[in-house]
Design an enzyme around this catalytic site. Structure first.
Site, short mmCIF file in Angstrom:
data_model
loop_
_atom_site.label_atom_id
_atom_site.label_comp_id
_atom_site.label_asym_id
_atom_site.label_seq_id
_atom_site.Cartn_x
_atom_site.Cartn_y
_atom_site.Cartn_z
N PHE A 2 0.83 -1.21 0.00
CA PHE A 2 0.00 0.00 0.00
C PHE A 2 0.86 1.26 0.00
O PHE A 2 0.42 2.34 -0.43
CB PHE A 2 -0.97 -0.02 1.19
CG PHE A 2 -0.44 0.55 2.47
CD1 PHE A 2 -0.68 1.87 2.82
CD2 PHE A 2 0.32 -0.22 3.35
CE1 PHE A 2 -0.20 2.41 4.00
CE2 PHE A 2 0.80 0.30 4.53
CZ PHE A 2 0.55 1.61 4.86
N LYS A 3 2.10 1.13 0.44
CA LYS A 3 2.98 2.30 0.51
C LYS A 3 3.41 2.80 -0.87
O LYS A 3 3.94 3.91 -0.99
CB LYS A 3 4.19 1.99 1.39
CG LYS A 3 3.78 1.78 2.84
CD LYS A 3 4.90 1.27 3.72
CE LYS A 3 4.38 1.02 5.13
NZ LYS A 3 5.39 0.44 6.03
#
Length: 384
Positions: A112-113
């Site tokens: 998700f980063k």
């Protein structure tokens, strides 16, 4: 927009200064001096926006148009999200009984980063080209941050990135994502110790002001405000996708469950709440449960050791972004936060003041889930 330290002693800086900083000179973390509350009409307008459009709107609130004109800001963000596999960048999967899953894994490294670090990489490049500067990026990782950070800057000749990852504590795919990159500006080192322990030498380098200045040190860990800023969009997008109607008064609340380790994504959610988004936040941790204990009992203290779990990127017991949340809960009382955090880092043990803990329990909820790494028995070759 100016940015100030959570500990109240550093001079205020602009977005560019916050972007290129690690910790503030007084040891705190940079936060915007003002967090705007959005009115109903703004929320209603935003509810029709795509995820990239929400990132643009939110970024424009925290980045002065004098630093990055709006058209150029839009172009930077558009260029980032063209690389994502899903046409909407972020996708909400609808399950049974009102349960939904926000898919944030459609970036290059499946973490998700990728969303926030890809934007941060473009912001860095924008200023570096204008200033004709070179920077040195230091990153400590428990898994996903390292590979996402590398992907956001690999091959750039005006920045070098040094990544420390803990030996045998990252997933195999994440370790390979980091150690197989051949670009000259990427330098990856495997270190003994857990993710909290490998952060210590990085903190020491940032604390050496002369060294940090000489090599233009900066961090892409979630101490960097830019990452928090972009992640705020996750919550607006999730809310607008989940809410049954924007015509209700007051707007209905949506509960968002947030897996968290270092607390960066949780901080972004709390800021979205502060901006007027009607969400209820539930932090979910694994056996490394300092955030859960802090929310439930005001016990902000270390456990005896970091426990290895299946969610290695969450195997953290020093969630530095809790400092940002506590600062907001204290009505931005830098003096109080300085005292509390110095006590925490000195003794590894802190009980929150009763009033601060009471405020926290009104806006944050939490739970703990076990995800122990299976132990294999050599003789029987079975796992338990």
């Amino acid at each position: 927009m100016r940015y100030i330290s959570t500990r109240g002693e550093a001079k205020s800086i602009d977005f560019e200064g916050a972007l290129f900083s690690g910790y503030a000179p007084d040891g705190g973390l940079f936060m915007p001096q003002e967090i705007r509350t959005l009115d109903y009409n703004t929320l209603r307008t935003w509810s029709a926006f795509s995820y990239p459009e929400l990132v643009k709107e939110l970024s424009s609130l925290f980045i002065s148009s004098e630093l990055i004109p709006r058209k150029e800001l839009n172009d930077l963000i558009d260029s980032v999200f063209r690389r994502f596999r899903h046409k909407n960048v972020v996708h909400l999967a609808r399950l049974k009984n009102g349960l939904n899953v926000l898919e944030l894994w459609h970036g290059v490294t499946y973490a998700f980063k990728d969303l926030s670090l890809s934007c941060t990489g473009q912001f860095l490049q924008y200023f570096l080209k204008k200033r004709k500067k070179h920077i040195t990026i230091l990153v400590g990782t428990s898994g996903d941050t390292g590979s996402s950070a590398i992907e956001s800057v690999r091959g750039e000749n005006n920045m070098d990135i040094f990544v420390l990852l803990p030996k045998d504590l990252c997933s195999q795919i994440q370790e390979l994502q980091m150690t197989t990159v051949i670009e000259d500006n990427v330098h990856v080192f495997i270190a003994h110790g857990n993710s909290d322990e490998i952060d210590e030498p990085i903190k020491e380098l940032f604390a050496d002001a002369d060294f940090a200045r000489k090599y233009n040190l900066m961090s892409l860990n979630s101490i960097n405000w830019s990452r928090i800023m972009v992640q705020i969009a996750h919550y607006f997008y999730a809310y607008f996708q989940c809410t049954p109607s924007m015509d209700m008064t007051p707007l209905p609340a949506v509960e968002i469950v947030v897996p968290t380790g270092g607390g960066g994504n949780l901080t972004a959610g709390y800021i979205a709440q502060q901006m007027g988004l009607p969400i209820q936040l539930v932090a979910v941790v694994n056996n490394n449960d300092i955030i859960h204990r802090t929310i439930q009992h005001g016990d902000f203290s270390f456990s005896r050791s970091v426990k290895s779990t299946l969610a290695s990127a969450m195997d953290i017991q020093e969630p530095y972004n809790m400092e940002r949340i506590l600062w907001l809960l204290s009505d931005c009382d830098g003096s109080l936060i300085k005292t509390l955090m110095e006590q925490f880092y000195m003794s590894k043990n802190l009980t929150l003041p009763e009033g601060l803990h009471r405020k926290q329990t009104q806006v944050l909820f939490s739970t703990r889930l076990s995800s122990k790494v299976p132990r294999c028995h050599a003789q029987s070759k079975t796992c338990s």
